[in-house]
Structure formats: C-alpha cells, structure tokens
Scaffold this active site. Structure first.
Site, PDB file in Angstrom:
ATOM      1  CB  CYS A 140      -0.874  -0.019   1.252  1.00  0.00           C
ATOM      2  SG  CYS A 140      -1.807   1.500   1.500  1.00  0.00           S
TER       3      CYS A 140
ATOM      4  CB  CYS B 189      -5.674   5.773  -2.642  1.00  0.00           C
ATOM      5  SG  CYS B 189      -4.509   4.995  -3.769  1.00  0.00           S
TER       6      CYS B 189
ATOM      7  CB  THR C 105      -3.637   4.686   4.812  1.00  0.00           C
ATOM      8  OG1 THR C 105      -4.668   3.765   5.113  1.00  0.00           O
ATOM      9  CG2 THR C 105      -2.616   4.037   3.909  1.00  0.00           C
TER      10      THR C 105
ATOM     11  CD  GLU D  29      -3.833   0.453   7.548  1.00  0.00           C
ATOM     12  OE1 GLU D  29      -4.952   0.690   7.077  1.00  0.00           O
ATOM     13  OE2 GLU D  29      -3.396  -0.695   7.727  1.00  0.00           O
TER      14      GLU D  29
ATOM     15  CG  HIS E 261     -10.785   4.881  -0.693  1.00  0.00           C
ATOM     16  ND1 HIS E 261      -9.577   5.323  -1.212  1.00  0.00           N
ATOM     17  CD2 HIS E 261     -10.465   4.212   0.441  1.00  0.00           C
ATOM     18  CE1 HIS E 261      -8.598   4.933  -0.411  1.00  0.00           C
ATOM     19  NE2 HIS E 261      -9.105   4.251   0.588  1.00  0.00           N
TER      20      HIS E 261
ATOM     21  CE1 TYR F 282      -9.537   0.416  -0.558  1.00  0.00           C
ATOM     22  CE2 TYR F 282      -8.207  -1.534  -0.203  1.00  0.00           C
ATOM     23  CZ  TYR F 282      -8.737  -0.358   0.258  1.00  0.00           C
ATOM     24  OH  TYR F 282      -8.460   0.045   1.531  1.00  0.00           O
TER      25      TYR F 282
ATOM     26  CB  CYS G  94      -3.627  -0.175  -5.527  1.00  0.00           C
ATOM     27  SG  CYS G  94      -4.436  -0.634  -3.967  1.00  0.00           S
TER      28      CYS G  94
ATOM     29  CD  GLU H 295      -4.766  -1.176   2.864  1.00  0.00           C
ATOM     30  OE1 GLU H 295      -3.642  -1.286   3.402  1.00  0.00           O
ATOM     31  OE2 GLU H 295      -4.969  -0.576   1.799  1.00  0.00           O
TER      32      GLU H 295
END
Lengths: 498, 498, 498, 498
Positions: free
Chosen positions: B110, B114, B201, B267, B302, B306, B308, B456
């Site tokens: 991560c 974002c 994050t 996080e 959002h 994801y 990603c 996550e």
C-alpha cells in the site's frame, strides 16, 4: 454481378418492423427438421416460433429505441439494425453491450443474433488484413455483401463450430473430410462447400449465413480454410433443430407451464452438401494462416457478447425477488442477502464485459476489437456465475419450482380449486401470478431457457478451457516475474520503465 | 490570509523528486509513537522508513512517467502529482487506476496516498453542492487550499474512520463525545477539533490531513459534521503507529527475511486534542445533511482505488511463477492452471474497477465520480479474490514459505553451507534467489504486506457488508421484478420503454 | 542389546507430567540453530519455548483426561500417552481424532506430535508385511523399540520430507546423493545415514526420531529405502529451526502482541551427517518396494490427523464471536451468518476426518488404517476451508486486527490512556480484553499460528495436488462409467451385483 | 381391532419382489390427477411409471442383496425391507446410508422411500417419549402399525410439508385452517383430518402414508398437532402429481430423449378432505409440545438420507468420464482434474452423512438418531456441491448436451444418416451410445432427474436456511469463546475439563 443480384432479389425492401421480419421468414423452402419431421413453415411451428419471436425483438428494439437497437451505417449510408454494424470505436462496443443486456432483459433468453454480428466484425478486419498482405480482393467483396445486408436490414447468422470428429487430428487428417467444412469442388463461378456446423444459434431464423473455420489450420488444411456467405435456403443446406429442455411444454398445456411462452432460443445442426458460393461471396479461400486470426478475433468479440446473460440475470433476480415477495419474506435478511449476492455476481460479469469494450483497440480496417484478456475474463466469469445465481434463485423460490401442478390441473374443475386454495401465498397475491413467476424461474434455471442461461453460458464462444488458454497466453508472466524478482531484492532485474 | 500563509511557509519550494519528498519529512516536530517509544525522526526509523519509501514511489513515478504519475492541473496551472488531481472526466479516472496498478506493481504494498486523493475528489463536489444550496463559502476555501497543495506538490492524507464506541449509538449519544471527531470549541479565527481517527494510512508520511465524518448524521450531530485540513504537525495531534505482522523483521536480520525490504504500508491511530483549524481550512461545519453524501462519494472513489491490489496481484503471480520455475515445475499442468486462475481473478478485479471508471458521471462541480454500483462490486471482489490468489500462491510455492531458516543462518559458517546445499532448487537456480522469492511470497501472504494485500482488502474503504448495503440500494429491484412479471405473462406490467 | 540399552539409559523413569517432559528436554547436547545462533538450551529460548509448551499439552491432557490423552498399551502392558499408541480398531482412530481436536482447542496451534504417532502406526504394519514376505526381522525390532518408548513415555518425532533437489529425478539420479536421506556406509553394528529432512515438526522437542523415505523408489534407489530410529541428540544431527511469521513478537513486547503467548508450532531443517543407527533400530534397509506403501499408509493416517485444525477452528470461531460481542454486533444477522458459515466449514472438515476413522480397515499386523479415499478428501478440505474461515474471522473482527498499537504503547504513560479511551468497545467490555482477542485473531490468521492454521494446512501431509492424485486413483471410474452406461440404456452393461 | 384388520385386508401376502410390488399398486381407487386428467391406473401411465420403477428398485435390491436392502426385524420377527426398519444402532444407520447410495447409483434419481423410513424412525422415539411423560398409548399403537407394515412388507410414505399460507402466522392464526393439516372432527372411532401436504415424494407409489406436523406449535395449535397413518386410497384423499422438467420426453420419442427412460422421481400435492383415521392409527393427537421434537428428529434422520445424492453423483461422474472418453479427451489434464473435483465434492458429502450415522445417539425408545450437527452439515453440503458437480459434468460433456437432435431425427431416413455421420466421436465409439450418454447428462443436470439431483437437494428435508438455523443452535459458541479468551490470555477463564 447479375447472378449476385439474383441472390438478393428477395431482399429489395428493407425489413423495418418485427412484423416485417416475421413475414420475411415465411414461404422459404428450407430443409428444416425437428423431432423427426420436416418443418415446412418454421414460423408456424409452435416450438420454433418463440425463438423467432426472440430474434424479432431485435427489430422491436430498433423501432422503439433506434439509438440503442439501430445505428447509422457509413457503409450503407443508412440507418440499419445495430446487429449489422461494424464497431468503429469503443463507444460502439459499449452501446452494443448495452443493447445486448437490454435484449436479455426483454426476452429472458438467447436472441441469437450475436454470432452473425461478431462474424461481421471479425471478417471486416481479417479480410482487410489478408488483402493488405496478399493483394486479394476479399475486403471489397465483404463490404459489398455487408452493404446489401445493411440496406435490406436482414438477419445474418454466423456458423463456426465444426463437428471435429477425432479431436487429436487436424482437418485433413480426419477419416471423413466432411468433419470440417471444406471446399469440395470449384468452378469459374465459385466454390462448393461440404461438411456441417453444429450448435448453430438462430440459423433457421436468419436470412444469410457466414461460415468460418473453427480453429488454427496448417498448409495441408487449405481446403478447409474457407469463409463465405450463403442464403439460408441455398440448395444443399439441411437444418436439424436440436431438442431443448421442456421444448414441448409450449404445446402440452396453456402458456403457463412454458414459463416464458413468448421467447426461447434455438440451435441446430446445419449440414452442407456441395453448397455453391459465388466468388463474390467468398471471403477467405485457402489462406490458412488467417484461420486462427479470424477465430481469435471472433471469440474476442463474442466472449464479451455474453454480457447478454446479465440481462437474463436481471430477469431472474427480479423473479426471485417477486417470488420472495409472494411468500412475504422479501425483507428477511438471508433473502435480501441472496438477492445482493446475485446482483453482485451479475454486475461483476457486466463490468468485465464493459471493461473489455472500453479498452478496445483498433484493427487496420478501422474496426475496433474488445480487449482480448478482459473479454476472456468476462466470458470465464459467465461460465461460473449464472450457475450460482440460478442456484440462489431456486433457493429463494422454494421447492414448488419443480413440484407444481400443471396449468391444465389449474383449469380442471375438480382439482383447480384445490390448487388455488393451497398454493396461495401472502394475502393479496394472486395465486396464478405466483405460479407464473415460479414457472419463469423453472424456465430459466431448469427449463427451456436454462439451456441458454446455463449450458450455453458454459460452452458458447468457447468452453471454459478455451478461455484459460487465452488467459495464459495474455498473462505476461515474464513481466510479472521480473517485478517479483525486483521486489525480492534479486539484483539487476529492475524492469525497464518501472 | 496572513496566518494561512504562515501555515504554508514550509512549502514554498515544490517537491519534485522522491528525494525532495523524503527530505521534506525530516525535522518536523510530530508526536509519533511506535512500540511504546516516541519516534523523533520517522524517516530514520527502520520499521517506518519502508512505508515512507512506498509513498516516495509516487514521486518517482511522476518523475519517470509524468503522463501517468503526474498531470497538468488547471487549478494550480501547473504540473502536479496525479494524487493531487480532481478527475474531470472518465479518462482521468482510468489513468488514475492505471497509475494505482503500476504503483502496486512497483511497491508490492500500500503506497498510502489514495485516501487523500479520494478526499480531494469528494470534497471538490460536496463543498460545491453545499455552497450552491446554502450560500456558504466552502468551495472557494477548498480550491484555495488545493491550489496551494498542488503548487507545493505535497502529500495530503485523508482521515475518516472514527473510533465509534458503542455502534448502536450516534455521535451525540456516545458517553464520550470524542468517540467521533467533533468541534470542541470555536473562536473568531477558527474551530478546534477533538477526537480520533483510526487505521489512518500513511498519515505520518503526509504533509497535511483532511479530516471528514465517517457516517450519516442527524441534526443533533451537528458538531460532529465537520471537514477541514490541518498540517500533520499541528499542535494537539498524536500519532500511534500500529503494529504490523513481521514489522520488526527489517531490524532483526539482513534484508532477506523481510521479504520486501524496500516497501511497506503504514497505519496509525491519530488523536486530536483541541486541534485548531482556521476557517479558511474548514470545508464543512455543521451541515450534517451532507455527511452521508461526502461518505458515499468518498467510498465510491475509494472502492475503485482498490485496483491497486491488482498491481500487488501481478507481483504475487510473478513470484509464484518464479518459485515454480525454481522448482522446475512451471510447465506442470496444475501449476499453470493455478497461475491462470490467479490471473483470472486478478483481472476480474481490474475489470470491475476500470468499468467503474469508464462509466463515471459528472458532479455539479465538474468533478467526475466512478459508477457507484460497479465501484461497490469492484471492492466487494477485492474482499474475496486476493485471499484466493494468496492461497494459490502458497500452494505453488510450497511449505518452505513458512519453514525456511533465517538469513542469519544462511550467513552462519556452520549451517550456512548446509542451507545452501539442501535448499537448492532446479539446476542453475541460485539458492539465495530462491529463498528471496519465497520470502517475498511470505511477505505478501502471511507477512508484513499481507496486511495490505489481505486484511486491508477486506476492510479498507468499508468492510464487505458496507458494499452489500450499497449494492442493495442500487440494484433497482422494482425494475427487475417488472421485467420478470412481464416475461412470466402477468398482465399489464410491461415496463415502459421496454 | 547392551549398546541399545545404553541408548535408552536416559529414559529409565517414565515421563508422566508436563513438567517431567519439559525437564527431560534440558541438558541435552543437540546442535540447534535459530536466527544464526546456536541454541544451547532450547527450553530457555523464548521463541522456541511456546512450541515446547504446546507439545507439553499432550502430557497435560493425558494427566487430566487419561481416557482421552492416554491409553493402556498391550505392547508395554502399561498406560502410555495416546501419541505412542498403534490403533487397533476404528474406535482408537476415532478417539485419536477427538484428542487431536481437543489439543487444537487447548493450544490454538500445531502441537507437533502427530507425525511421530502416524510414523508408529505405519511402521507397525509395514515392518510386519516386509517380514511376512521376506523373512526379515523388522517387526520384532520395531515392537522392541516401541515398547521401550511406551514404557519411558517419551516423544517420538517423525521425519519424512527430503529436500528432493531436481524433482524430475529419482534419488539415485541426483547430482548430490544427500538430497534424499540414504545409507552412507555400514558396518557389523549398524548403518550410517546422511542427508536431510525438511519442515520437520517439533523435532527439537522430541526424544527420538523415526526417519522414513518420502516417496516411491526403484531398485536403483535401494540405499535410499531406509527406515530407522535415532535419538535426537545422536552425533551428526543438526537442527536449523525455521523462522515463523511474528516469531519474535514474544520477545519484543509483553505477552499481548504475541496473540497467543503460550503456544506455538515449530518446524526445522534436520541435517544428517553419517548418523549411526544400530541394526536393532533399523526398520527397513533396502526394501525399496515398500517405500511407497509406507508413504501411502503414513499419509493416509496423517491426512486425517489434520482434524486438529477443527480445534483451531473452534478457537478462531470463538474469538470472532467474542470480537463481535465486544463490538456489540453479535446478534446482527450477517455476523451470525458468518459464524454459522465458519462452523459449517469447520464441521465439514471434522466429518470427513471422522468418517475416515470410522471406516478404517485392518492391516495384517493388526493395526487399523483410516479409509484412504475419505482421508484424502478430508485433507483436501483442510487445504481450502481454514482459509475461508480465517477470512471470515478477519471480516468479523475488523481492520483493527492489523492496525492496533502495541502493548508497549498501551503501557506508555502518554499514549496508553489514549488507546484505552479510543479502543473501548461496547460498554462493559475491558479494552485490554478486546485487544487481546484481536491479537489472538491476528495470531491465527496473519500471525505466528497462521503458519500452522493456513500454510501448514495446505502443505502438511502432502500438498493439494498429492491428494488429488490419490483421489484419482481411488475413484473407481470404471464402475461409475458402467453405472452411467446402464442408466443411459446402453445394452449389456448392467453391472454385476447391481 | 376388527375395523383395523379390515384396513389391512389387502395386505395379507407379503410383497417380496419388485413384480409383486408393481402388481400391488394396480386396481386401487385413488384420486390421482396429472396434467389436468384423472389417472385411473398410475402403473400404466408412461410418465408416472418410471417413478414406480424407481421405488420398485428398493425391492429388487432387497432380493438381490438381502443384507443391504433388507433386514431381520425384531418387531415383526421376520425379514423385512430395510426401508421399514427402525435403526437400533449406528451400524443400522451406516448400512441404511450405504443402501441409499447404492439405490442412487442404480436409479440415478430419487427412489422416494426415505421420507417414510425417516417418519418411522422418528415416530418410534417420539411416541415412546410422549407415552413416558403423559401415560398415553401411542407407542403401542405405532408398534402395532409398524409390525403389520413390516409383515406385509409394504411401502409407507411420509407426509410433512404443509402449504403454510402466510408464513408470519401460526396454524391457528391462518385465515383458512386447512393451510396446515388438522383434526377437522372426531368421533368415538377416530379422528378426521383436513388440509394438504405439498411436494410429497412417491405418495402415489406408496401403500400407506404417515402424516406429521411440519413445525413447532403452541397450545392454540393443538388441533394441528396430529400424527397418524392412512391408506393412500382412503376416502377424501386427492393427489395432484406435479410437473417435472422434461416429464413428457418419455412419450414424445423413443427411449433415448428421456435420458434415463427407466427411472424418475415423483412429487405430488396431497389434499385431505375429512379423511378418517381410527384411533389405533393415531400417533399424536394434540400433544403440541412434541411437534418440534418430531420435526427435529425427522429432519435429523432425513438430512443424512441425502447421502443418496452421492449415488447420483457416482452416475454423473461416470457419465462425464464416459463422455470424455467418447471425445478421446479422458486423459487430458483439465478433464481429469474436473473428474477429481467432482469426486472430491461427492465424497465430502458422503463423509458428512456417514459421520452423522457413526456418531448417532440412542433415544429412550431404543431407536438411534444421527448426530444432529453433522446431519445438518451434511445436508448443507448437499445444497451446494451437486450444483458444482453438475456444472462440471456439463463442462466436460460439451454443448451437445443441449443442442442434440432428437431420437426421432436419428430414426428419420433423411437426417438420421447425417446425424450418425456428424455426431461420431472418437473412432470405435458408437454414435448412438455417445448420444445416450449425453442425454443421461442432460437428464441429470437440466432434465427430469435434475429435479431430484439439484432442486430437491436444495429444498428437500429443509431449505438451506433451515440447516443454518440448526447449525447456529448447535455450535456451542460459549465454549468456543471461552477457549479463545483462555488462549488470548484473558484471566480466569480457563474452561473446565480443558
């Protein structure tokens, strides 16, 4: 071109409405068989008609929503049905898929016109490529053919799947050369083709057929590397319409037991016995190197075309929700959760197909083709999720889906009242409406249209393994490995541009 | 605006390179805690640095591939990092998702940027809407803030998730008002906010934070309906960095046991104690009616972000293929089949996210928002498929993933040679390379980056049930029921336009 | 037998309690390495001790519930731990599985004693069969060995998995003969063996090891077809303990971050360098024809032994329910539904293992063996369901599982109170209890005991493909085809006895 | 008892063979309707006969394998069909399940006799319990009834599922009291019952029916808490046989299109209009407290009875393997893998059912009952896996399953030869055999016996949610939570006995 004009003489007035279309199918002299009998007039055959009516919905949609069901074609310089249109950009593919979903919603079955549509798309670019590399004349011929088809606004079917015989042998190695369609002889006017095509969707309901090879070929398979167009009533063609689950329900009761009395699919075995094709309608003739290209482009188009099943999914989700409502349990949490799961799976299919459309790329001819990886991924989801959606629909609907008395019992004086008494659902729900919805769920999950929603979803446009092979080819494993090595700290392997 | 200028005084020279970015994080006086100790300089903390380095990759990408990692912003009239850009059309969202996948591929974790990006997108349209309806001044403020941020090319973090306390109670009903972030007092210069945000994050790696409410509110929750921006080093902020699986691997051996020594996520729990926010940086202040709107737009952005994870999937598929190759079994059919399955699932996620981008719709402010249904569907697939991809990766890699000796053993004179002897794979494969790939697979499936790839993926941007609620809302069940009734032959229910 | 007596001199007083057991491990001179350092006294190593403690639970159970954890052995004519017992009927296997589930529940991890147990079971019948066919003396030797072990009530480990090197080659074809354990030399007293065994569960915590071949062999592999027993501290043995996810958590904080501070698993690489085995402890020596038989019987036992994971499943389901209760959402329908799903999957595993026990069949030696098909089916379910149970546990528990501050932060004066304030759950729930449960879920799903619950569930007792091969062998496809042909109406194929 | 003797006058000679059984069904005056017509002689009705023949297989099995299909009954002191036997130990349940699987293999459909069998089992213990607590006389009556039934060796059907009407209301609250079966009047000789039972398996093929309540009742529902036995031809009974998918295939062609011409299932709606039941045949009469007990015991038996589906699974796996062999692809790796997966799922179902039998517990009456948790788990797997097995069978078989021409086409002079030519498979395979196997696969996956293999697997013995409720009740969540708390280190919670 005189003999060509003659072949088109029946198609001088464009087909506009669904009624025009149905009328256009009458009086043709096709060799059609079903359940051991010659079907003189398919339009009047009660088992076949629902499949014609499903095809007719493509005309209804074009009349009612011309921007969705139709399109202005540059080739014919006229408005034509979208099922005759070569996509010239991602937006064309996107709209095509929206049309397919809408037709799925309207008919709850396979409306049978996508094979022809995707044959047109793939022939457009492949004939162009052959000509470009070999100086042949196929593209001009194809455009000429397509212009006539668009002008007449007819239905073109596509025919690809050969019987294949011994699957470990290529066409020229088969004991019987007819196990793949091939040029059986030729003269100065054209070629003659023999063989067969299996599982052909909506062939009896079409006006013309484009036949194409079904797989990669070699030099020795030249005679089998052939593409062309024929009228469905060309001499030498025989159609044997396959049986479907519950196909005779439509004739053994009223309209209810059929579940969906209006619409159904259709698949047949087409036998070619020395069928003549004038050169003007021949679009590949021995260029075996392009057989695989044609198949791959066709399947790339066609696998995304399975977006239609999300339209069927919409109907089935709606039917399950309605059944739950009839039972008074629509707001129970596990029922709601199942409806959500069905929707999630249905929209996952939709998104794969749509992504494959949006990420299209252009061919040299100007036709645009869906993204190959995503189209395979989309179809692969189609081989799985409708089965789960169907299972959940049956779960919600209850066992009555398969134990319900017939419509004739409902009409019987003795037992009809008993059925009405005991099959009543929640107060205020009409028992017959309840039964109709359950019959629709039966139709889509274990009845006639389950053929299209389930089994065809597995095998149409290639069986699951065919998609896995394409996914394997496209998965760029070397790039992925390099990324992994880089992050694992293995020296000197940082990918370029990364 | 003088006091505002002062707040921006540290950001006069735009951050251009990754090195600039890392340098910009030094020397700040933040209250950061990790494992019971104050972290004076996070950049120098070996456990935290990989998360900074992952964030830095967003700058590297912008330098190396400016068209992907950067964008020309109309707001600042300058090239800026794409993570500061408000999408003004579907293509912007498409490129955003391509950037996210590429960063996932480059970092295998991560990269944490974002949330801020999606906060920007949603604040753009929501402030615009509030102003339009209520004559407030939020949009101008927000654009002013964003212009400064883009000009300085800084990192903006987003903070949404409140602790929530008793989940059956709304903010104003909680025993402790701080369980949701709220305005604790106000004066003529600005407001003061207290509370906390959880699971934040990359907060420690950001320059500014935008805080937002986490759910639907009522009139009585006015004080909790607050949006604003603060510097991460604003007085009153405390950061407690959470523990991650295998977080200390990076310090207890060499680079190998960590699996991915360069990159990790981060996080933290952020505590706000009367943190001052000048009005110029307040973007919602009591307009509780818009809390739900903001949350829904943010999650719609959002959930598609994801995508990603498909970049991480690429790395993991590559690592599994490499491990199979080290064992000499890459061409074994069940191994190939598992790689295909992993790819199929990964690309299914990709297609849902991309379809949600292509089918974006414009907000009144001119920002474009992903399709809500498809974005929820995309994220819902993310809550499932990475777990199966991970399981398949472990299946291919073998048990050594969790039984392998440490790097320190490898370096030991007595046992190092034994490890090299017995852990050798296929001839020609370097044993250390083999071990590195297995450590990377450990890292992503049961190690530090499994935090981001698995857990996550479940909970980020909303837990699975949150998507199911949104899918239920958007599934248009009445239309679907009508379609079903029509096809079932229930009278007078043919849908309009159908 | 004098030299044999000497080998057993340390085991004159039977081990009765867990404390006895732990004491018995002290003061041995084993070559144990972990993280690059020699571990002089494993009992005192904080990372290793939890694995010893898990093994010790097998003694605690035998003390507390002697009918479950122990058994009266006819061989030693004494009460012995059930982990030393050869099953002499289905009920023995049933009780064994109940013991395994109970130990899974008590420890939440791999208690490491099943490999030795299943080695005993399979050696019993295989030595008997070899002797019966070849007139050898293995069975007597084995019973002698087992009697001493039962009398001393010690822990026997099993060692099967060789490094294997190039997987396309058999043992004698390997470049390095040591890639499979083999007889390196022999004299009149016994044999010497060299090679290595990988992923060996609990080896460091055992007293003796039985080593066995890992796969089918040929005549040329005679030297590799060797079975025998050695003391774990025999000269020539080296142990390299593998790293596990979060293994050092136990030393970098208090007890909380570890999640399960008491219990863990252990796997090591064991290197054999000319380790002497007197003939009295050799149970196979060149009879390559029996290598496959031994492996198949061992895996048939061992695959059902994975019933232990249902004990871990019990703990994880309980932890998820507790976490939901802490959040006040235990009665929410989707939470309940997930707990039911977890239970359903867990009990499905249980039922496959138990059915395999009840349907055991006797070997010639009098030992009973689980049903082979069902044992493979059981283990195959174990390669799937714990992953889904784990995903659901994380779903219920929430993201805090991977973002929670450390125990040291909780103890810190500055941030400890903030954590207590903001991590509070439903009224009345102790925040530390809440954190402890979340750490346990982390431990089992993405922490140290996820090694055993997830990855070991994939690969222990054979990777998924190994079960598929056995299922394929046992699926009696010819009988099934005949049934199908008969029902399809294909003539003259009615099965006999059907 | 004279009037009772009269009711049994037709059953003086025990039914021994299948032929006896079929003969015994002739000449009865039942009110049977199917497709709107009264069926005077069901034995002669071509659509109904296959269901009679499936039931007859229970007699054939008893003749051919008396140890499996029959049993020596202590009640009647005679050999009787096992479908009339009350299980007196786990082994009886184990043998019962083996018999059910074998009958599934022999018929490929629902042989319809398990409901009656499981009704007998549950009435045995429930009547005993009622008498023990209330001093009633039901057990003696029931044993008397059962002795007569065993002596005559007749078929007893069971009837449980009421129409239920508004599902939010209990029986006495329904607008129409008949929506649950109830005592409509009574006199000194017996009671009269009215109402209906839905989805009744094999009722028309039975000799006597036991009717039972379908759910938990309250004091106000006393009149609905009634159990008794009636002859199937008792005055006041009407049977409406439900339609099944492809039910008329058997009459619209030869034997091939039906897929399985010999065997099918049967379900009907049974209407009761003041049907008289002498007290001697009444086994519950107002004891509403035992309604739930009876239902739970019945479903516990009956959910494990779904082991029969593994027999159908055997047939379908065999058919798929045979189809693959006809195509020459049986050894292709993805085909083999699918056959393994089908087997794995099939045997997983088997193991749950068998484990539930082996872990049976005794009732006070001496009858033994399957383990409740495992029986629910078993049935829950049945609601899932047959759907996936079916999908895989279609995947292997190919699209021809749903597009194949009819048998009548095959017999047609014109197209028959074309079908033989083009549908030929691998050399040496008879085309008609190939077609027969594909029709069998159609029959089981989307044809008549898919009703039993799929939809009935969902809903028979309770829909999926019914099992989830029982699993929730049995999952001992408090014990599981305590285990978790203990391992998490939460003080003072170590479970007792643990």
């Amino acid at each position: 071109m005189q003999h060509i004009d003659a072949l088109w003489a029946d198609f001088t007035r464009p087909i506009v409405t669904a009624e025009d279309y149905i009328a256009s199918l009458r009086g043709r002299r096709m060799n059609v068989f079903f359940m051991g009998e010659r079907v003189v007039e398919p339009v009047d055959h009660p088992v076949i008609f629902p499949s014609i009516n499903a095809m007719a919905e493509t005309y209804r949609l074009a009349s009612e929503r011309p921007e969705l069901g139709g399109v202005k074609s540059d080739i014919a310089d006229a408005q034509t049905n979208r099922f005759l249109h070569v996509p010239t950009g991602p937006e064309d593919l996107v709209t095509k898929h929206e049309m397919q979903r809408e037709l799925g919603r309207r008919t709850g079955t396979c409306f049978q016109r996508c094979v022809g549509l995707d044959a047109i798309g793939s022939c457009h670019s492949v004939t162009f490529d052959i000509d470009a590399e070999r100086g042949s004349d196929y593209y001009r011929r194809f455009i000429g053919f397509l212009k006539r088809a668009q002008t007449a606004n007819i239905v073109i079917g596509g025919a690809m799947t050969d019987p294949k015989g011994d699957r470990s042998k290529s066409p020229h190695q088969q004991a019987d050369p007819d196990l793949f369609l091939h040029v059986s002889k030729r003269d100065d006017k054209g070629i003659y083709v023999s063989g067969a095509k299996m599982h052909q969707t909506g062939a009896v309901n079409s006006h013309w057929l484009i036949f194409m090879p079904t797989m990669r070929m070699t030099d020795a398979d030249k005679d089998w590397a052939v593409v062309g167009a024929v009228r469905v009533d060309a001499p030498g063609l025989t159609y044997i319409v396959g049986r479907q689950t519950n196909d005779t329900r439509i004739v053994d009761g009223g309209s209810m037991d059929a579940g969906n009395a209006q619409f159904a699919g259709q698949e047949s075995l087409i036998v070619f016995e020395d069928v003549f094709v004038p050169y003007e309608h021949v679009f590949m003739d021995g260029e075996w190197q392009y057989a695989a290209t044609l198949v791959e482009r066709f399947t790339t188009y066609h696998r995304s075309s399975y977006v239609c099943k999300t339209g069927l999914g919409d109907v089935l989700i709606g039917a399950a929700a309605e059944a739950a409502s009839h039972n008074g349990v629509e707001s129970v949490s596990h029922i709601k959760d199942k409806l959500v799961e069905m929707t999630h799976l249905n929209e996952t299919i939709y998104s794969s197909c749509m992504a494959a459309a949006y990420r299209a790329r252009p061919m040299a001819s100007g036709a645009w083709l869906n993204d190959e990886m995503l189209s395979n991924v989309a179809k692969h989801n189609v081989t799985r999720f409708p089965f789960e959606i169907s299972r959940l629909a049956q779960d919600i609907a209850g066992g009555l889906v398969v134990t319900m008395p017939s419509e004739k019992d409902l009409q019987n004086n003795e037992v009809g009242p008993l059925i009405r008494k005991f099959l009543q659902g929640k107060s205020g729900v009409d028992t017959v409406d309840r039964m109709r919805i359950l019959r629709l769920i039966e139709n889509m999950t274990i009845g006639r249209n389950a053929v299209g929603y389930l089994t065809e979803s597995l095998h149409g446009a290639g069986s699951p393994q065919a998609q896995r092979i394409q996914i394997a080819r496209g998965m760029k494993i070397d790039d992925k490995k390099q990324r992994a090595r880089h992050l694992a700290g293995i020296a000197e392997t940082r990918p370029k541009n990364a």
